[in-house]
Structure formats: structure tokens, C-alpha cells
Design a protein around this motif. Structure first.
Motif, mmCIF file in Angstrom:
data_model
loop_
_atom_site.group_PDB
_atom_site.id
_atom_site.type_symbol
_atom_site.label_atom_id
_atom_site.label_comp_id
_atom_site.label_asym_id
_atom_site.label_seq_id
_atom_site.Cartn_x
_atom_site.Cartn_y
_atom_site.Cartn_z
ATOM 1 N N PHE A 85 0.835 -1.084 -0.166
ATOM 2 C CA PHE A 85 0.026 0.037 -0.082
ATOM 3 C C PHE A 85 0.865 1.391 0.072
ATOM 4 O O PHE A 85 1.681 1.269 0.797
ATOM 5 N N HIS A 86 0.436 2.169 -0.580
ATOM 6 C CA HIS A 86 1.020 3.556 -0.863
ATOM 7 C C HIS A 86 0.607 4.274 0.441
ATOM 8 O O HIS A 86 -0.374 4.067 1.009
ATOM 9 N N LEU A 87 1.542 4.996 0.904
ATOM 10 C CA LEU A 87 1.164 5.746 2.361
ATOM 11 C C LEU A 87 0.092 6.511 1.991
ATOM 12 O O LEU A 87 -0.903 6.636 2.807
ATOM 13 N N GLU A 88 -0.004 7.112 0.870
ATOM 14 C CA GLU A 88 -1.172 8.300 0.583
ATOM 15 C C GLU A 88 -2.514 7.406 0.253
ATOM 16 O O GLU A 88 -3.545 8.069 1.014
ATOM 17 N N THR A 89 -2.448 6.311 0.184
ATOM 18 C CA THR A 89 -3.688 5.447 -0.143
ATOM 19 C C THR A 89 -4.109 5.212 1.526
ATOM 20 O O THR A 89 -5.348 5.316 1.752
ATOM 21 N N VAL A 90 -3.208 4.682 2.113
ATOM 22 C CA VAL A 90 -3.604 4.402 3.484
ATOM 23 C C VAL A 90 -4.105 5.504 4.086
ATOM 24 O O VAL A 90 -5.333 5.465 5.005
ATOM 25 N N ILE A 91 -3.513 6.746 4.262
ATOM 26 C CA ILE A 91 -4.121 7.798 4.874
ATOM 27 C C ILE A 91 -5.501 8.194 4.324
ATOM 28 O O ILE A 91 -5.982 8.658 5.009
ATOM 29 N N GLU A 92 -5.466 8.465 3.097
ATOM 30 C CA GLU A 92 -6.651 8.682 2.388
ATOM 31 C C GLU A 92 -7.679 7.768 3.035
ATOM 32 O O GLU A 92 -9.057 8.520 3.496
ATOM 33 N N ALA A 93 -7.964 6.426 3.180
ATOM 34 C CA ALA A 93 -8.782 5.558 3.735
ATOM 35 C C ALA A 93 -9.130 6.013 4.972
ATOM 36 O O ALA A 93 -10.277 5.880 5.583
ATOM 37 N N LEU A 94 -8.029 6.223 5.842
ATOM 38 C CA LEU A 94 -8.248 6.529 7.274
ATOM 39 C C LEU A 94 -8.937 7.731 7.614
ATOM 40 O O LEU A 94 -9.647 7.802 8.598
#
Length: 248
Positions: A210-219
Motif C-alpha cells: 500500500f502507498h502511504l497516501e492510499t492508507v492515509i486517505e482511507a483512514l
């Protein structure tokens, strides 16, 4: 007639990469400001640069060699930062992880119940990415393990195979609560073993990288839903940075 609850506005601080003592100063400052009524609830995500070991505020026992540990992870033989968190818990190696921080108030219940209320956005966010998380089951024996990710308590979140993905810690100041935690995404096995020992590393088996940006956006999306709030993206100002760095 149903009355729609007015959504609270939380401050969202842009993702920040910085040294561990700076990151901990930011979290302490946010908690103090919120407790004094000068600052709204806040959500932020950050990474540690350079890599660091963070100790729980009451953690007295840890290997002496950590104080002078040098690592070739960066290719330069840098000294690994050793930082003390304002919250409790055991040592965490911050490399290849993403840290979240929630500062809020008004949550009722025991410490574990408040953990669960805050952790719900982590569970919901990761579920939206296809990853199911559950709470750990470790008993009191965990206090003898200096490695936070060596065991999982009821305040931690684990994957289906039992490996720990998220370790969290909490600090209360009056009615205000700081909860922050490390999300283990892409740890370097060699560095992890160098710090905690050859048998300490258990690779985290996520479905895919997972890219950090993807995880952050989901959270962030999950947090807005779980806390019934909206976010206002607002970087730290020069004046705020001055106050924060005076604590380092």
C-alpha cells in the motif's frame, strides 16, 4: 423528525516527516493546547526521519546498546534516535511505519473503551482496503517484553494470521486524550532484528503493498465517519512551530 447532528470540525495537519523528538513535541503540544481549550480536535499522520526507537514514558528497562546503536539502513552508519514518548507502552522501532495521532475530548468510558472508540476508524479504514483487523489477546505478561510489536494486547490491532499491524498508546490530560500509534507497513527485517534480536521479527502479510497516501486517505475518510466530523486541512504555522520546538 430526525435532527441531523452538526458535524464537528477537526484540524487535519498534513503528513509530516521529521525527527522523533520533533514528532513527540508536536503531539504533546497538540494535547496541551486542546486541553486548555485553545485548539480543536486534531488528526494527523506522520513518519520518523531518521528511523528511531521510541520508549514508553514509564519504560525503564531496555537494552543498554540502544543508546549507541548505529545502523547502516541509510547507508551512512547513522546513530539510531532514541526518543521517549509522552504516552505509555513499550519500545517501537519507527522505520517503514506510519504513525497516526488523534487528539480529542468528550469520550466516556474506561481506558480500553476509549481505545476501542478511537480504534474504530482504523478498523473501518483498513476494511475499506480489504484488510480485516481484530484486537489482540495478550495478558499482563506483555510488560516483560520490551518490544511493542512482540505481543498484542486488547489495545492493539492484529491481522488474521495473528501478526500485529497497529500498536497504540494513550495519554490523558484533564478531559483531553492523545492516542497515537504505529502502523507497520514495510519494516526492514535486518534493522528490526538488529534492534530486537534475530527471532523478534514477524513479517506483516498484507494483501499487497500500500502507498502511504492510499492508507492515509482511507483512514481520513473512516475517521470522518466514525467521529462524525469534517476536517480542515491546516499546516502548522511559524508561530506554532516556534512554540513546539521550544519543547524539544
Amino acid at each position: 423528525m430526525d435532527v441531523e447532528l452538526v458535524k464537528q470540525v477537526w484540524r487535519l495537519i498534513p503528513s509530516l516527516a521529521a525527527a522523533g523528538n520533533v514528532q513527540m513535541a508536536v503531539d504533546r503540544w497538540l494535547l496541551e493546547q486542546h486541553e486548555s481549550g485553545k485548539h480543536p480536535p486534531t488528526l494527523r499522520f506522520y513518519t520518523w526521519s531518521p528511523p528511531a526507537i521510541s520508549l514508553g514514558c514509564h519504560q525503564k528497562q531496555y537494552p543498554e546498546f540502544w543508546q549507541n546503536l548505529r545502523t547502516n539502513f541509510t547507508g551512512q552508519g547513522d546513530k539510531l534516535d532514541l526518543v521517549r514518548r509522552p504516552s505509555g507502552g513499550r519500545a517501537v522501532l519507527h522505520q517503514g511505519d506510519l504513525t497516526y495521532a488523534v487528539v480529542t475530548s468528550g469520550l466516556e468510558g474506561s481506558r480500553l473503551q476509549v481505545y476501542a472508540k478511537i480504534c474504530e476508524f482504523l478498523i473501518q479504514g483498513w476494511r475499506s482496503l480489504g484488510v480485516e483487523l481484530n484486537y489482540g489477546q495478550a495478558g499482563r505478561g506483555y510488560i516483560h517484553n520490551p518490544n511493542c510489536f512482540g505481543t498484542a494486547t486488547g489495545a492493539d490491532l492484529i491481522l488474521a494470521d495473528g501478526s500485529k499491524l497497529i500498536g497504540s498508546a494513550q495519554l490523558r490530560k484533564g478531559e483531553a486524550i492523545l492516542q497515537h500509534g504505529s502502523i507497520l507497513l514495510d519494516p526492514h527485517a535486518g534493522l528490526f532484528q538488529e534492534v530486537f534480536g534475530k527471532d523478534a521479527f514477524t513479517p506483516v502479510q498484507l494483501p499487497h503493498n500500500f502507498h502511504l497516501e492510499t492508507v492515509i486517505e482511507a483512514l481520513i475518510i473512516a475517521a470522518c465517519d466514525c467521529f462524525n466530523m469534517e476536517t480542515e486541512l491546516k499546516p502548522l504555522s511559524e508561530v506554532e512551530w516556534e512554540e513546539i520546538l521550544n519543547q524539544c
